[in-house]
Write a protein that holds these residues in place. Structure first.
Motif, mmCIF file in Angstrom:
data_model
loop_
_atom_site.group_PDB
_atom_site.id
_atom_site.type_symbol
_atom_site.label_atom_id
_atom_site.label_comp_id
_atom_site.label_asym_id
_atom_site.label_seq_id
_atom_site.Cartn_x
_atom_site.Cartn_y
_atom_site.Cartn_z
ATOM 1 N N LEU A 56 56.413 29.409 33.568
ATOM 2 C CA LEU A 56 55.529 29.381 34.913
ATOM 3 C C LEU A 56 55.150 27.957 35.059
ATOM 4 C CD1 LEU A 56 53.091 32.486 34.583
ATOM 5 C CD2 LEU A 56 55.380 32.243 36.062
ATOM 6 N N PRO A 57 55.462 27.509 36.239
ATOM 7 C CA PRO A 57 55.333 26.161 36.534
ATOM 8 C C PRO A 57 53.447 25.852 36.341
ATOM 9 C CG PRO A 57 56.472 26.938 38.398
ATOM 10 C CD PRO A 57 56.091 28.024 37.292
ATOM 11 N N GLU A 58 53.228 24.820 36.227
ATOM 12 C CA GLU A 58 51.901 24.313 35.968
ATOM 13 C C GLU A 58 51.015 24.873 36.895
ATOM 14 O OE1 GLU A 58 48.528 23.080 34.076
ATOM 15 O OE2 GLU A 58 50.419 23.175 33.141
ATOM 16 N N GLU A 59 51.529 24.810 38.274
ATOM 17 C CA GLU A 59 50.836 25.204 39.376
ATOM 18 C C GLU A 59 50.330 26.617 39.498
ATOM 19 O OE1 GLU A 59 52.774 25.074 43.104
ATOM 20 O OE2 GLU A 59 54.783 25.441 42.124
ATOM 21 N N PHE A 60 50.918 27.472 38.531
ATOM 22 C CA PHE A 60 50.400 28.898 38.643
ATOM 23 C C PHE A 60 49.422 28.699 37.655
ATOM 24 C CE2 PHE A 60 54.714 29.473 40.184
ATOM 25 C CZ PHE A 60 54.615 30.951 40.527
ATOM 26 N N PHE A 61 48.893 27.999 36.716
ATOM 27 C CA PHE A 61 47.827 28.321 35.755
ATOM 28 C C PHE A 61 46.568 28.540 36.541
ATOM 29 C CE2 PHE A 61 44.402 27.072 32.895
ATOM 30 C CZ PHE A 61 44.544 28.159 31.910
ATOM 31 N N ASP A 62 46.010 27.676 37.270
ATOM 32 C CA ASP A 62 44.708 27.660 37.874
ATOM 33 C C ASP A 62 44.586 29.135 38.696
ATOM 34 O OD1 ASP A 62 43.499 25.795 36.479
ATOM 35 O OD2 ASP A 62 43.955 24.383 38.168
ATOM 36 N N PRO A 63 45.460 29.377 39.511
ATOM 37 C CA PRO A 63 45.660 30.546 40.408
ATOM 38 C C PRO A 63 45.677 31.687 39.535
ATOM 39 C CG PRO A 63 47.063 29.131 41.432
ATOM 40 C CD PRO A 63 46.652 28.562 40.170
ATOM 41 N N LEU A 64 46.137 31.831 38.438
ATOM 42 C CA LEU A 64 46.134 33.001 37.688
ATOM 43 C C LEU A 64 44.888 33.377 37.114
ATOM 44 C CD1 LEU A 64 49.686 32.716 35.822
ATOM 45 C CD2 LEU A 64 48.840 34.721 36.732
ATOM 46 N N MET A 65 44.368 32.183 36.455
ATOM 47 C CA MET A 65 42.924 32.440 35.860
ATOM 48 C C MET A 65 41.926 32.757 37.152
ATOM 49 S SD MET A 65 42.850 31.673 32.532
ATOM 50 C CE MET A 65 44.351 33.098 32.877
ATOM 51 N N ALA A 66 41.790 32.303 38.237
ATOM 52 C CA ALA A 66 41.099 32.379 39.436
ATOM 53 C C ALA A 66 41.396 34.067 39.637
ATOM 54 C CB ALA A 66 41.303 31.594 40.405
ATOM 55 N N ALA A 67 42.669 34.424 39.668
ATOM 56 C CA ALA A 67 42.940 35.948 40.067
ATOM 57 C C ALA A 67 42.229 36.820 38.891
ATOM 58 C CB ALA A 67 44.279 36.206 40.201
ATOM 59 N N ALA A 68 42.399 36.364 37.783
ATOM 60 C CA ALA A 68 41.888 37.243 36.531
ATOM 61 C C ALA A 68 40.424 37.310 36.801
ATOM 62 C CB ALA A 68 42.410 36.818 35.381
ATOM 63 N N VAL A 69 39.914 36.188 36.966
ATOM 64 C CA VAL A 69 38.485 36.305 37.090
ATOM 65 C C VAL A 69 37.958 36.895 38.180
ATOM 66 C CG1 VAL A 69 36.335 34.767 37.457
ATOM 67 C CG2 VAL A 69 38.183 34.020 35.756
ATOM 68 N N TYR A 70 38.479 36.679 39.339
ATOM 69 C CA TYR A 70 37.967 37.417 40.553
ATOM 70 C C TYR A 70 38.397 38.855 40.599
ATOM 71 C CZ TYR A 70 35.924 33.108 42.042
ATOM 72 O OH TYR A 70 35.023 32.091 42.329
ATOM 73 N N ASP A 71 39.362 39.284 39.823
ATOM 74 C CA ASP A 71 39.556 40.813 40.111
ATOM 75 C C ASP A 71 38.566 41.530 39.623
ATOM 76 O OD1 ASP A 71 40.906 43.535 39.834
ATOM 77 O OD2 ASP A 71 42.822 42.376 39.287
ATOM 78 N N PRO A 72 38.199 42.338 40.737
ATOM 79 C CA PRO A 72 36.946 43.313 40.411
ATOM 80 C C PRO A 72 37.235 44.384 39.348
ATOM 81 C CG PRO A 72 37.882 43.968 42.726
ATOM 82 C CD PRO A 72 38.801 42.631 42.129
ATOM 83 N N ASP A 73 38.592 44.829 39.158
ATOM 84 C CA ASP A 73 38.814 45.835 38.409
ATOM 85 C C ASP A 73 39.108 45.487 36.899
ATOM 86 O OD1 ASP A 73 40.157 47.869 36.920
ATOM 87 O OD2 ASP A 73 40.563 48.981 38.769
ATOM 88 N N PRO A 74 38.320 45.638 35.942
ATOM 89 C CA PRO A 74 38.606 45.276 34.448
ATOM 90 C C PRO A 74 39.936 45.864 33.859
ATOM 91 C CG PRO A 74 36.556 46.727 34.687
ATOM 92 C CD PRO A 74 37.062 46.452 36.117
ATOM 93 N N SER A 75 40.268 46.826 34.385
ATOM 94 C CA SER A 75 41.714 47.246 34.031
ATOM 95 C C SER A 75 42.721 46.368 34.500
ATOM 96 C CB SER A 75 42.086 48.474 34.312
ATOM 97 O OG SER A 75 40.834 49.491 34.027
ATOM 98 N N HIS A 76 42.698 46.033 35.528
ATOM 99 C CA HIS A 76 43.691 45.213 36.252
ATOM 100 C C HIS A 76 43.658 43.703 36.252
ATOM 101 C CE1 HIS A 76 44.101 48.787 39.085
ATOM 102 N NE2 HIS A 76 44.973 49.065 37.954
ATOM 103 N N CYS A 77 42.602 43.155 35.620
ATOM 104 C CA CYS A 77 42.558 41.529 35.531
ATOM 105 C C CYS A 77 43.407 41.301 34.334
ATOM 106 C CB CYS A 77 41.258 41.046 34.911
ATOM 107 S SG CYS A 77 40.558 41.496 33.455
ATOM 108 N N ARG A 78 44.060 42.210 33.361
ATOM 109 C CA ARG A 78 45.161 42.027 32.542
ATOM 110 C C ARG A 78 46.311 41.503 33.346
ATOM 111 N NH1 ARG A 78 47.447 46.251 28.082
ATOM 112 N NH2 ARG A 78 49.292 45.200 27.741
#
Length: 170
Positions: A56-78
């Motif tokens: 994945l390009p570098e530009e994906f890292f921060d958005p991936l981490m933000a999406a994981a952290v902000y995902d309200p469903d603990p099953s889906h942050c995976r």
């Protein structure tokens, strides 16, 4: 801010994160998806393309981490943690989550705790093209014992601090 306001703000933030992942992947949003289901729809649409990429390009890292952290469903942050583990390594993912734990808002800290659990997923060569044809990858990407130690120290310190603020009541 009321609990309902916090939930609505968190949902909007997750929608922004899911929309950013869809944008990075050039995915189109389905026009017929109700607004209250749009974030989950976009996240689901991004899951497979994220796992199918060898890198994945570098530009994906921060958005991936933000999406994981902000995902309200603990099953889906995976859905966001797992491709980040394969593409960027366990060490970097855990270090990013540690950053949220250190400096994040209360909601971000809670999201980091949910995502931390997923950051321990076993990595398998048959699950991602991020592995070399020989089934190997650079082990330094996944060496994270020092980050795990820092997480434990900070997590315990924050729990202790919280207990002092809110003593047990009978």
């Amino acid at each position: 801010m009321s609990e309902g306001d916090r939930h609505e703000a968190s949902t909007r933030t997750f929608l922004a994160c899911a929309a950013e992942m869809a944008r990075l992947l050039d995915l189109e949003a389905a026009a017929d998806v109700p607004e209250d289901q749009l974030a989950r729809h976009l996240a689901l649409a991004a899951r497979k393309p994220l796992l199918e990429r060898a890198s994945l390009p570098e530009e994906f890292f921060d958005p991936l981490m933000a999406a994981a952290v902000y995902d309200p469903d603990p099953s889906h942050c995976r859905w966001f943690v797992e491709p980040a583990l394969y593409a960027f390594g366990r060490r970097r993912v855990m270090a990013a989550l540690l950053g949220y734990l250190r400096t994040g808002t209360t909601a971000e800290k809670a999201g980091a705790h949910r995502a931390w659990y997923c950051a321990h997923l076993p990595l398998r060569a048959d699950r991602s093209p991020a592995y070399a044809p020989s089934g190997s990858r650079n082990p330094a990407l996944d060496e994270a014992d020092d980050v795990k130690d820092q997480w434990m120290e900070l997590s315990i310190a924050q729990q202790r601090e919280q207990c002092l603020k809110e003593p047990n009541q009978p």
